[in-house]
Design an enzyme around this catalytic site. Structure first.
Site, PDB file in Angstrom:
ATOM      1  N   SER A  43      -0.667  -3.800  -0.969  1.00  0.00           N
ATOM      2  CA  SER A  43       0.234  -2.883  -1.677  1.00  0.00           C
ATOM      3  C   SER A  43      -0.478  -1.948  -2.649  1.00  0.00           C
ATOM      4  O   SER A  43       0.071  -0.911  -3.005  1.00  0.00           O
ATOM      5  CB  SER A  43       1.324  -3.655  -2.411  1.00  0.00           C
ATOM      6  OG  SER A  43       0.803  -4.329  -3.525  1.00  0.00           O
ATOM      7  N   LYS A  68       1.010  -4.127  -9.548  1.00  0.00           N
ATOM      8  CA  LYS A  68       1.587  -2.800  -9.301  1.00  0.00           C
ATOM      9  C   LYS A  68       1.183  -1.837 -10.412  1.00  0.00           C
ATOM     10  O   LYS A  68       0.745  -2.241 -11.477  1.00  0.00           O
ATOM     11  CB  LYS A  68       3.122  -2.858  -9.246  1.00  0.00           C
ATOM     12  CG  LYS A  68       3.693  -3.872  -8.283  1.00  0.00           C
ATOM     13  CD  LYS A  68       3.456  -3.520  -6.844  1.00  0.00           C
ATOM     14  CE  LYS A  68       4.012  -4.621  -5.940  1.00  0.00           C
ATOM     15  NZ  LYS A  68       3.544  -4.505  -4.588  1.00  0.00           N
TER      16      LYS A  68
END
Length: 185
Positions: A50, A92
């Site tokens: 990710s 993230k």
């Protein structure tokens, strides 16, 4: 003159004392390292795609656990507990802070399209951040579960150091205005 057994006993006692000293020093160092890892910094093995290409699968990084919530900035990479599974950690990038306006539009897969195409607007509530992976196609993030409470943010990623050929310190952008954390409001 001491007997042979008395000398052996003395040596044995001296060796055990020295050994016990090493064990206690080792235990003390272990406790200090554990305390540092639990409260100051931690080493993380990043899993998943990710955050490609910034952070790749199985790279090892260093995280700062002392960054206060009010010092988290747009662009910081953070490790947080997943809002969907609290025992799972996610890595993230902070895209928006409380009070910021974020646009999004659901796509056919239940996720969200690229931010440039988004039409609906949403304000990030107080005490929350908007997190997204750099690799939008392989990231479950705020586009899927919405704003993330700051209480779930565990640490800020300082950099990655292994493999050594890709070692990087992640520079932080200075705040636009030191008196206003959310200059876009």
């Amino acid at each position: 003159m001491k007997s042979f057994y008395a000398q052996k006993s003395f040596l044995s006692m001296a060796l055990w004392t020295k050994f016990a000293g090493y064990v206690l020093k080792g235990a003390g160092i272990g406790i200090v390292i554990s305390a540092i890892n639990d409260s100051l910094v931690s080493f993380v093995v990043f899993q998943g795609e990710s955050m490609d290409p910034t952070i790749q699968n199985n790279e090892i990084g260093l995280c700062d656990k002392t960054t206060p919530y009010e010092d988290i900035r747009r662009g910081d990479i953070v490790v947080a507990a997943s809002p969907k599974q609290l025992n799972v950690q996610i890595c993230k990038r902070v895209i928006a802070l409380e009070g910021d306006e974020v646009t999004f539009q659901p796509d056919g897969d239940g996720g969200y399209e690229d931010l440039a195409k988004l039409k609906n607007y949403k304000y990030i509530p107080r005490g929350h951040v908007w997190l997204e992976g750099d690799n939008k196609a392989s990231s479950l993030d705020s586009r899927n579960f919405g704003p993330v409470p700051l209480g779930l943010v565990r640490s800020r990623v300082i950099g990655k150091f292994y493999p050594f050929r890709s070692a990087t310190i992640f520079a932080r952008e200075p705040p636009n205005d030191p008196w206003d954390r959310n200059p876009t409001r």
